[in-house]
Every structure is written in C-alpha cells, then in structure tokens.
Design a protein around this motif. Sequence first.
Motif, PDB file in Angstrom:
ATOM      1  N   ALA A   1      11.893  54.374  17.354  1.00  0.00           N
ATOM      2  CA  ALA A   1      12.885  53.580  18.080  1.00  0.00           C
ATOM      3  C   ALA A   1      14.281  54.162  17.897  1.00  0.00           C
ATOM      4  O   ALA A   1      15.064  54.248  18.857  1.00  0.00           O
ATOM      5  CB  ALA A   1      12.842  52.128  17.617  1.00  0.00           C
ATOM      6  N   SER A   2      14.607  54.564  16.671  1.00  0.00           N
ATOM      7  CA  SER A   2      15.918  55.156  16.410  1.00  0.00           C
ATOM      8  C   SER A   2      16.091  56.461  17.178  1.00  0.00           C
ATOM      9  O   SER A   2      17.132  56.698  17.804  1.00  0.00           O
ATOM     10  CB  SER A   2      16.090  55.410  14.911  1.00  0.00           C
ATOM     11  N   LEU A   3      15.080  57.316  17.127  1.00  0.00           N
ATOM     12  CA  LEU A   3      15.163  58.590  17.832  1.00  0.00           C
ATOM     13  C   LEU A   3      15.258  58.378  19.339  1.00  0.00           C
ATOM     14  O   LEU A   3      16.050  59.047  20.022  1.00  0.00           O
ATOM     15  CB  LEU A   3      13.945  59.453  17.497  1.00  0.00           C
ATOM     16  N   ALA A   4      14.459  57.461  19.871  1.00  0.00           N
ATOM     17  CA  ALA A   4      14.489  57.197  21.305  1.00  0.00           C
ATOM     18  C   ALA A   4      15.871  56.727  21.741  1.00  0.00           C
ATOM     19  O   ALA A   4      16.411  57.183  22.760  1.00  0.00           O
ATOM     20  CB  ALA A   4      13.434  56.156  21.670  1.00  0.00           C
ATOM     21  N   GLN A   5      16.451  55.822  20.973  1.00  0.00           N
ATOM     22  CA  GLN A   5      17.765  55.283  21.313  1.00  0.00           C
ATOM     23  C   GLN A   5      18.819  56.384  21.311  1.00  0.00           C
ATOM     24  O   GLN A   5      19.657  56.470  22.222  1.00  0.00           O
ATOM     25  CB  GLN A   5      18.143  54.184  20.325  1.00  0.00           C
ATOM     26  N   ARG A   6      18.788  57.240  20.305  1.00  0.00           N
ATOM     27  CA  ARG A   6      19.786  58.306  20.209  1.00  0.00           C
ATOM     28  C   ARG A   6      19.615  59.336  21.327  1.00  0.00           C
ATOM     29  O   ARG A   6      20.603  59.849  21.867  1.00  0.00           O
ATOM     30  CB  ARG A   6      19.694  58.962  18.833  1.00  0.00           C
ATOM     31  N   LEU A   7      18.368  59.639  21.669  1.00  0.00           N
ATOM     32  CA  LEU A   7      18.119  60.591  22.753  1.00  0.00           C
ATOM     33  C   LEU A   7      18.489  60.001  24.116  1.00  0.00           C
ATOM     34  O   LEU A   7      18.983  60.710  24.995  1.00  0.00           O
ATOM     35  CB  LEU A   7      16.655  61.039  22.724  1.00  0.00           C
TER      36      LEU A   7
ATOM     37  N   TYR B   1      14.107  64.609  26.434  1.00  0.00           N
ATOM     38  CA  TYR B   1      13.232  64.439  25.274  1.00  0.00           C
ATOM     39  C   TYR B   1      13.158  62.986  24.810  1.00  0.00           C
ATOM     40  O   TYR B   1      12.377  62.674  23.902  1.00  0.00           O
ATOM     41  CB  TYR B   1      13.692  65.326  24.125  1.00  0.00           C
ATOM     42  N   ALA B   2      13.929  62.106  25.415  1.00  0.00           N
ATOM     43  CA  ALA B   2      13.769  60.684  25.109  1.00  0.00           C
ATOM     44  C   ALA B   2      12.416  60.173  25.585  1.00  0.00           C
ATOM     45  O   ALA B   2      11.877  59.210  25.025  1.00  0.00           O
ATOM     46  CB  ALA B   2      14.896  59.873  25.752  1.00  0.00           C
ATOM     47  N   ALA B   3      11.858  60.801  26.617  1.00  0.00           N
ATOM     48  CA  ALA B   3      10.603  60.306  27.202  1.00  0.00           C
ATOM     49  C   ALA B   3       9.438  60.290  26.213  1.00  0.00           C
ATOM     50  O   ALA B   3       8.717  59.286  26.129  1.00  0.00           O
ATOM     51  CB  ALA B   3      10.248  61.112  28.441  1.00  0.00           C
ATOM     52  N   PRO B   4       9.180  61.368  25.451  1.00  0.00           N
ATOM     53  CA  PRO B   4       8.065  61.300  24.488  1.00  0.00           C
ATOM     54  C   PRO B   4       8.251  60.212  23.441  1.00  0.00           C
ATOM     55  O   PRO B   4       7.275  59.562  23.039  1.00  0.00           O
ATOM     56  CB  PRO B   4       8.050  62.696  23.851  1.00  0.00           C
ATOM     57  N   LEU B   5       9.490  59.985  23.002  1.00  0.00           N
ATOM     58  CA  LEU B   5       9.721  58.924  22.020  1.00  0.00           C
ATOM     59  C   LEU B   5       9.530  57.552  22.652  1.00  0.00           C
ATOM     60  O   LEU B   5       8.985  56.637  22.022  1.00  0.00           O
ATOM     61  CB  LEU B   5      11.114  59.061  21.423  1.00  0.00           C
ATOM     62  N   ALA B   6       9.956  57.403  23.908  1.00  0.00           N
ATOM     63  CA  ALA B   6       9.721  56.149  24.611  1.00  0.00           C
ATOM     64  C   ALA B   6       8.225  55.906  24.780  1.00  0.00           C
ATOM     65  O   ALA B   6       7.755  54.764  24.695  1.00  0.00           O
ATOM     66  CB  ALA B   6      10.413  56.167  25.970  1.00  0.00           C
ATOM     67  N   ALA B   7       7.472  56.974  25.004  1.00  0.00           N
ATOM     68  CA  ALA B   7       6.019  56.840  25.129  1.00  0.00           C
ATOM     69  C   ALA B   7       5.397  56.370  23.816  1.00  0.00           C
ATOM     70  O   ALA B   7       4.479  55.538  23.817  1.00  0.00           O
ATOM     71  CB  ALA B   7       5.408  58.169  25.558  1.00  0.00           C
TER      72      ALA B   7
END
Length: 219
Positions: free
Chosen positions: A141-147, A154-160
Amino acid sequence: MRIFKLLSLLLTYPDDALRDAAPDIAHLCRAADALPPDLAERLARLALRIAADDLLDTQERYVALFDQTRSLSLYLFEHVHGESRDRGQAMVDLRAQYEAHGLEMAPGELPDFLPLFLEYLDAIPTDEALALLGEIRPIAASLAQRLEKRRSDYAAPLAALLALAPEATADHAPDEATADLIPASPDDEPAAARDAAWADAPVRFTAAPSPAACAGDLP
C-alpha cells in the motif's frame, strides 16, 4: 495463479529478455481473470511501454525509482529494519521458508526482493500465497501510494497486489518468517527523510538476474 509470475516479471530490472517477452506479458495480463479489467489494462500498458521504449531509458527510470529512492525500495525488509541486525535474521527466516519449498536463490540474491518473493508466491498453493500476500499488504500500500503520486506506470503492479491481497483481520497473526514485514507507518514524511539521509550512500543497482533465472523453471 500465474498472475504472481507476471507481476514479478513486471517489477524485475528490465533487460533484453524482458523487453522481448513484454508483448506476451501484456496479452497474459489482459487475460488475467483474477484482476479487474481496468487494472489488467494498466499492467498491459506497462508491459507494452517496456517493449516499445528504448531499453536504456527504461532501465534508467527503473533505477531512479527503485534503487535511488529508498522509500520505493523493492527490498521488503528495508522498509522496516533498514540496515539493522534484525534484518539479517528476518532474511534468514524467509530464505529458509523458500528452501523448504524448493526455491533456490542465486548467490548474492536477497530473499526480501519483492520480485523474488512473488516468484515464491507463484510456486506455492494459492491459499498460502494469498495469506502471505496479506502480510505484506501495508508495504504494498505504501509503495503503491508513492508510485501513484509520481504518476509512474510501476504503480500498476503494486495496485494489483493490493487488489489480490486479503484485508488484515484482528485475529490474523503473521507467521514467523514474515512477521517483521509490516512497517511502523505508511506515512511519506519519514520516507522522505530516509531518502534525504540516503542521498550520499552508494547506489545498489538491481541489474541482477531476474527472479525467474534465480529460481529456475518453476511449475
């Protein structure tokens, strides 16, 4: 659930092999029924961009995000332990968990590297994989938010990963190998401070063998 394999590849340092495979990865992402169609399309767009853009430019973007920005590190324990001794024991425990399931690592590879962790999830039963994924949900969640703030593809893989990860429950306790994965806070202010403190440190480039190469051919 081969989606973990696809996400691992998309988060791996881009090389010629990944660039060549990217159109096929895009097709497989669009066909993934485990994800909402809009999110599957975002993954496909990332893959197609890797395929279309100049490889050196793609590699520079990757390094700038994940190697030169500590708050975006793909080394999971970095977000909890930093360089403390506790990180070493946590990695020993996680490595033992990999080896217990037949996952072999290349010399020098660290077990908390997120693409490698996803290779492991791909190799174990789905229910176990989802349970472990739930334990790293705060980091994802932290990585997705920052991306997302950086408007990075690259936010997409973390959102997935967030879409796949089960919500934490009050009676769910992380297992011994992954209990230390949960960060104390997802707030970006301390992350920015860590980045500033890290600015003069040597850069750890991740131009290493892909998780697939490290793990061998998984079933």
